[in-house]
Design a protein around this motif. Sequence first.
Motif, mmCIF file in Angstrom:
data_model
loop_
_atom_site.group_PDB
_atom_site.id
_atom_site.type_symbol
_atom_site.label_atom_id
_atom_site.label_comp_id
_atom_site.label_asym_id
_atom_site.label_seq_id
_atom_site.Cartn_x
_atom_site.Cartn_y
_atom_site.Cartn_z
ATOM 1 N N VAL A 48 0.778 -1.016 0.145
ATOM 2 C CA VAL A 48 0.160 0.006 0.031
ATOM 3 C C VAL A 48 0.924 1.137 -0.097
ATOM 4 C CG1 VAL A 48 -1.628 1.218 1.412
ATOM 5 C CG2 VAL A 48 -1.928 -1.094 1.004
ATOM 6 N N ARG A 49 2.021 1.230 0.728
ATOM 7 C CA ARG A 49 2.791 2.201 0.948
ATOM 8 C C ARG A 49 3.516 2.697 -0.413
ATOM 9 N NH1 ARG A 49 7.213 2.166 5.846
ATOM 10 N NH2 ARG A 49 5.129 1.808 6.779
ATOM 11 N N ARG A 51 2.431 1.850 -3.491
ATOM 12 C CA ARG A 51 1.450 2.267 -4.377
ATOM 13 C C ARG A 51 1.048 3.797 -4.043
ATOM 14 N NH1 ARG A 51 -1.071 -2.808 -3.452
ATOM 15 N NH2 ARG A 51 -2.761 -1.535 -2.131
ATOM 16 N N LYS A 52 1.296 4.206 -2.796
ATOM 17 C CA LYS A 52 0.926 5.565 -2.326
ATOM 18 C C LYS A 52 1.995 6.391 -2.940
ATOM 19 C CE LYS A 52 0.373 8.480 1.723
ATOM 20 N NZ LYS A 52 1.452 9.018 1.862
ATOM 21 N N PHE A 53 3.452 5.905 -2.692
ATOM 22 C CA PHE A 53 4.543 6.585 -3.058
ATOM 23 C C PHE A 53 4.318 6.861 -4.679
ATOM 24 C CE2 PHE A 53 7.054 5.358 0.612
ATOM 25 C CZ PHE A 53 6.776 6.451 1.469
ATOM 26 N N ASP A 54 3.883 5.967 -5.625
ATOM 27 C CA ASP A 54 4.012 5.926 -6.947
ATOM 28 C C ASP A 54 2.989 7.007 -7.333
ATOM 29 O OD1 ASP A 54 6.011 3.900 -7.271
ATOM 30 O OD2 ASP A 54 4.383 2.135 -7.366
ATOM 31 N N ASP A 55 1.807 6.784 -6.647
ATOM 32 C CA ASP A 55 0.715 7.805 -6.828
ATOM 33 C C ASP A 55 1.228 9.405 -6.797
ATOM 34 O OD1 ASP A 55 -0.990 5.808 -7.759
ATOM 35 O OD2 ASP A 55 -2.120 5.733 -5.886
ATOM 36 N N GLU A 56 1.895 9.729 -5.710
ATOM 37 C CA GLU A 56 2.450 10.846 -5.432
ATOM 38 C C GLU A 56 3.573 11.163 -6.384
ATOM 39 O OE1 GLU A 56 4.102 10.234 -1.514
ATOM 40 O OE2 GLU A 56 1.948 10.693 -0.612
ATOM 41 N N ASN A 59 1.685 12.446 -9.726
ATOM 42 C CA ASN A 59 1.262 13.679 -9.339
ATOM 43 C C ASN A 59 2.121 14.781 -9.572
ATOM 44 O OD1 ASN A 59 -1.502 12.457 -8.889
ATOM 45 N ND2 ASN A 59 -1.170 12.356 -6.560
ATOM 46 N N LYS A 125 10.954 10.658 -2.827
ATOM 47 C CA LYS A 125 9.826 9.613 -2.851
ATOM 48 C C LYS A 125 10.642 8.271 -3.232
ATOM 49 C CE LYS A 125 6.410 12.121 -1.253
ATOM 50 N NZ LYS A 125 5.758 11.904 0.063
ATOM 51 N N THR A 132 11.336 1.004 0.865
ATOM 52 C CA THR A 132 10.382 -0.032 1.076
ATOM 53 C C THR A 132 10.507 -1.215 0.263
ATOM 54 O OG1 THR A 132 9.024 2.121 1.614
ATOM 55 C CG2 THR A 132 7.616 0.159 1.022
#
Length: 243
Positions: A48-49, A51-56, A59, A125, A132
């Motif tokens: 999950v972490r 995926r969150k970093f990839d999304d950030e 963006n 990131k 991670t």
Amino acid sequence: MESTVASKLEALSKLQSIDSQLDEIRRVRGDLPEEVQDLEDEIEGYEVRVRKFDDEVANLNDSIGQRKQAIKDSESLIRKYEEQQQNVRNNREYDAITKEVELQKLEIQISEKKIKEAHYQIDQKKSEIEGTKHRLEERRKDLENKRKELDLIVGESEEEEKALEKDRDKAAANIEDRLLSAYSRIRKNVRNGLAVVPVKRDACGGCFNTVPPQRQADIAAQKKVIVCEHCGRILAGVEQRVY
């Protein structure tokens, strides 16, 4: 009445025997099932972490793209304004256009600064993603090893456990719901899972507190279901001393 109580105690004792065997099988597994579950949860958290970093990062890259386009738009406006300056009729128009040019140059500076900040954040990131992913890979290897270990232990006792589970279902079916519920509640409240025990050497087979002679006689008579006054376990039978 005596045979009814006796049959209830016999059914409870049989169920306890089966549950004790199942407890032993599961005890051999130790904390492995919990360790596997913990590792699965930890891995899910890392995924999950990431995926969150990839999304950030995505963006931030979008933001950089927008800022670069804004710079192009400002540069286009500057060229337009500079051409207009060639055809001004007075100083007031010239000054007004000059201000517009300066404003667009300021917008370019702001966009360049934002782009630089975004690149820095992306580097941060990516570093976090790399760390991670490294921990994620380590945990996946740990999980694979734990699963193999658990599968090996489960495989060795799988057939026996399935047979015992069937026997347990049959044994439980012979016990009235109220008594079965009481049995289950006692098992949850005691450490060793023993809800039904005999009296051994004048003591409760669960907590080892002394059982008075008269109470032993009542237990042996099997006229009613009797529980230990100290631990609440069901006392099923009195083992005779061998001298």
